[in-house]
Design a protein around this motif. Structure first.
Motif, PDB file in Angstrom:
ATOM      1  N   PHE A  40       0.935  -1.168  -0.007  1.00  0.00           N
ATOM      2  CA  PHE A  40       0.071  -0.039   0.056  1.00  0.00           C
ATOM      3  C   PHE A  40       0.992   1.324  -0.200  1.00  0.00           C
ATOM      4  O   PHE A  40       0.363   2.363   0.445  1.00  0.00           O
ATOM      5  N   THR A  41       2.041   1.098  -0.484  1.00  0.00           N
ATOM      6  CA  THR A  41       2.971   2.213  -0.517  1.00  0.00           C
ATOM      7  C   THR A  41       3.008   2.637  -2.153  1.00  0.00           C
ATOM      8  O   THR A  41       2.598   1.934  -3.010  1.00  0.00           O
ATOM      9  N   HIS A  42       3.613   3.715  -2.416  1.00  0.00           N
ATOM     10  CA  HIS A  42       3.478   4.158  -3.935  1.00  0.00           C
ATOM     11  C   HIS A  42       4.772   4.793  -4.223  1.00  0.00           C
ATOM     12  O   HIS A  42       4.691   5.724  -5.283  1.00  0.00           O
ATOM     13  N   ASP A  43       5.984   4.460  -3.615  1.00  0.00           N
ATOM     14  CA  ASP A  43       7.252   4.808  -4.319  1.00  0.00           C
ATOM     15  C   ASP A  43       7.979   3.593  -4.528  1.00  0.00           C
ATOM     16  O   ASP A  43       7.680   2.492  -3.865  1.00  0.00           O
ATOM     17  N   PRO A  63       1.441   7.359   8.095  1.00  0.00           N
ATOM     18  CA  PRO A  63      -0.122   7.128   8.085  1.00  0.00           C
ATOM     19  C   PRO A  63      -0.718   6.499   7.042  1.00  0.00           C
ATOM     20  O   PRO A  63      -1.613   5.850   6.965  1.00  0.00           O
ATOM     21  N   GLN A  64      -0.370   7.077   5.771  1.00  0.00           N
ATOM     22  CA  GLN A  64      -0.827   6.820   4.505  1.00  0.00           C
ATOM     23  C   GLN A  64      -0.958   5.331   4.282  1.00  0.00           C
ATOM     24  O   GLN A  64      -2.191   4.650   3.899  1.00  0.00           O
ATOM     25  N   ALA A  69      -4.392   0.257   4.052  1.00  0.00           N
ATOM     26  CA  ALA A  69      -4.051  -1.304   4.173  1.00  0.00           C
ATOM     27  C   ALA A  69      -5.546  -1.541   5.121  1.00  0.00           C
ATOM     28  O   ALA A  69      -6.207  -2.640   4.640  1.00  0.00           O
ATOM     29  N   LEU A  70      -5.998  -0.434   6.021  1.00  0.00           N
ATOM     30  CA  LEU A  70      -7.453  -0.681   6.728  1.00  0.00           C
ATOM     31  C   LEU A  70      -8.409  -0.869   6.064  1.00  0.00           C
ATOM     32  O   LEU A  70      -9.395  -1.526   6.140  1.00  0.00           O
ATOM     33  N   ASP A  71      -8.326   0.213   4.741  1.00  0.00           N
ATOM     34  CA  ASP A  71      -9.391   0.129   4.104  1.00  0.00           C
ATOM     35  C   ASP A  71      -9.639  -0.921   3.146  1.00  0.00           C
ATOM     36  O   ASP A  71     -10.620  -1.626   2.867  1.00  0.00           O
ATOM     37  N   HIS A  72      -8.515  -1.774   2.741  1.00  0.00           N
ATOM     38  CA  HIS A  72      -8.381  -2.892   2.171  1.00  0.00           C
ATOM     39  C   HIS A  72      -8.866  -3.958   2.777  1.00  0.00           C
ATOM     40  O   HIS A  72      -9.778  -4.699   2.482  1.00  0.00           O
ATOM     41  N   VAL A  73      -8.817  -4.132   4.147  1.00  0.00           N
ATOM     42  CA  VAL A  73      -9.034  -4.835   4.869  1.00  0.00           C
ATOM     43  C   VAL A  73     -10.524  -5.047   4.930  1.00  0.00           C
ATOM     44  O   VAL A  73     -11.070  -5.983   5.220  1.00  0.00           O
TER      45      VAL A  73
END
Length: 397
Positions: A40-43, A63-64, A69-73
């Motif tokens: 869930f990272t973007h770099d 935090p991001q 990750a929590l949204d995905h769960v």
């Protein structure tokens, strides 16, 4: 039960494929899902941490990635929109105990957030509670610091999972284990009866089950006193209140224990009165937590254990009535005067101008009614406003 674990080291959780937990997963009793936070990272470096604001050593988890990750769960295979209880292992949390394991084993869905480095950005906890509506619990495995939450999750999943019906083949083996009633387990032996010059205690070979039960209880007390004296409380030692009784206003941290105590007292009252309508028979943890905003609950602790409670209003009624309710004492400590100590605390909390004190007691306790009559209380006219109780009144001079 469904279990979701978010971590930066998914391979750390592979032991959950082994032994009884692994078999429970195969049998469909436990649905364990491991999520890599770095997904869930973007770099290109898949960065999950950064330096702390305000300075200091170490790194803080950003935090991001956690929010995504929590949204995905929450979104994964969840058409009903259900929500898990989120557990975050950390040395600053509530101690993980057998009682908490039993509480968590009743949850249909648990999620674990494995922190690393100096921990997780505090805003992640706020986001989980306020934006996602999750119940968040920081839980400590012990009074020490680990490199990350994965070790704690392994321990907690094993402790919780083995309490799920069907995971342990012989459910009776769970009954007399250490910590199930606050005591450590007694010594155990098997064949041969004599080995290397050491014999099995003769009482275990006697066939006298009463004597065996007594010996085992004495051994549990002795072992607990020697190894974990902090676990002993008044019901084991036999004292009235252990000599260390402390009564104070309840805080949010008392809510889980308080809820269990109220349910135990409600069940006891219902059995004594032959009814099911006692005030706390169906009280949830959320109900108990909400009551702290509208009233004051005084809790009594002995040896660290919450052993009693009583509730008072935040202010008397317009006619000067001070209502004492939800008087509750741990069933194994009844008859030792603890209820009177709690009522005295509740009476002392009444402000100047109080004209009368009302006390709501369970209707299935005639012996208590006699005792409070001696203390100046008299039955009130009419029926009680709380089901399953009787109301007593005491005029203040």
């Amino acid at each position: 039960m469904r279990l979701d674990v978010v971590t930066i080291f998914p391979d750390y959780l592979t032991p959950l494929d082994l032994s009884l937990i692994g078999k429970a997963r195969e049998d469909g009793l436990l649905d364990v899902r491991i999520h890599d936070l770095r997904d869930f990272t973007h770099d290109r470096h898949r960065t999950v941490d950064d330096t702390p604001y305000g300075g200091g050593a170490g790194m803080v988890m950003k935090p991001q990635p956690w929010a995504e990750a929590l949204d995905h769960v929450l979104a994964l295979d969840n058409p009903s929109g259900a929500k898990p209880r989120l557990l975050v292992p950390g040395p600053g949390g509530r101690p993980f105990t057998q009682a908490l394991a039993r509480e968590l084993a009743l949850e249909p869905w648990l999620a674990f957030a494995c922190g690393r480095y100096e921990g997780i950005d505090e805003r992640v906890y706020d986001h989980a509670r306020e934006d996602l509506g999750l119940e968040v619990s920081v839980v400590s495995l012990g009074d020490y610091v680990l490199n990350g939450g994965e070790v704690a999750v392994l321990a907690m999943v094993e402790a919780i999972g083995r309490l799920i019906p069907g995971v342990i083949g012989n459910a009776e083996s769970l009954v007399e284990e250490s910590h199930e009633d606050g005591l450590l387990e007694y010594p155990i032996y098997t064949k041969p009866s004599s080995w290397n010059g050491r014999d099995v205690p003769s009482v275990l070979l006697s066939g006298n089950h009463g004597a065996i039960a007594q010996w085992r209880h004495e051994q549990r007390l002795a072992r607990t006193a020697a190894r974990r004296p902090d676990l002993l409380h008044a019901s084991h030692a036999g004292g009235a209140d252990g000599g260390d009784l402390e009564i104070a206003a309840a805080t949010p941290g008392d809510v889980p224990e308080l809820a269990v105590l109220l349910l135990a007292c409600a069940a006891r009252e219902a059995g004594a009165a032959g009814t099911s309508g006692t005030p706390d028979a169906h009280a949830s943890v959320d109900d108990v937590r909400a009551s702290l905003d509208t009233s004051i609950t005084w809790v009594a602790r002995s040896g660290g254990r919450l052993v009693g409670a009583v509730r008072t209003p935040r202010s008397p009624s317009p006619d000067g009535e001070w209502a004492i309710s939800r008087l509750c004492v741990a069933p194994d400590l009844e008859g030792r005067g603890l209820d009177r100590r709690l009522v005295e605390q509740a009476e002392a909390a009444a402000p100047d101008g109080t004209r009368s004190v009302t006390l709501h007691l369970g209707s299935g306790r005639p012996e208590a009614l006699k005792a409070y009559r001696k203390a100046g209380y008299r039955p009130a006219d009419g029926s009680s406003s709380l089901p399953g109780t009787v109301t007593l009144v005491k005029r203040r001079r």
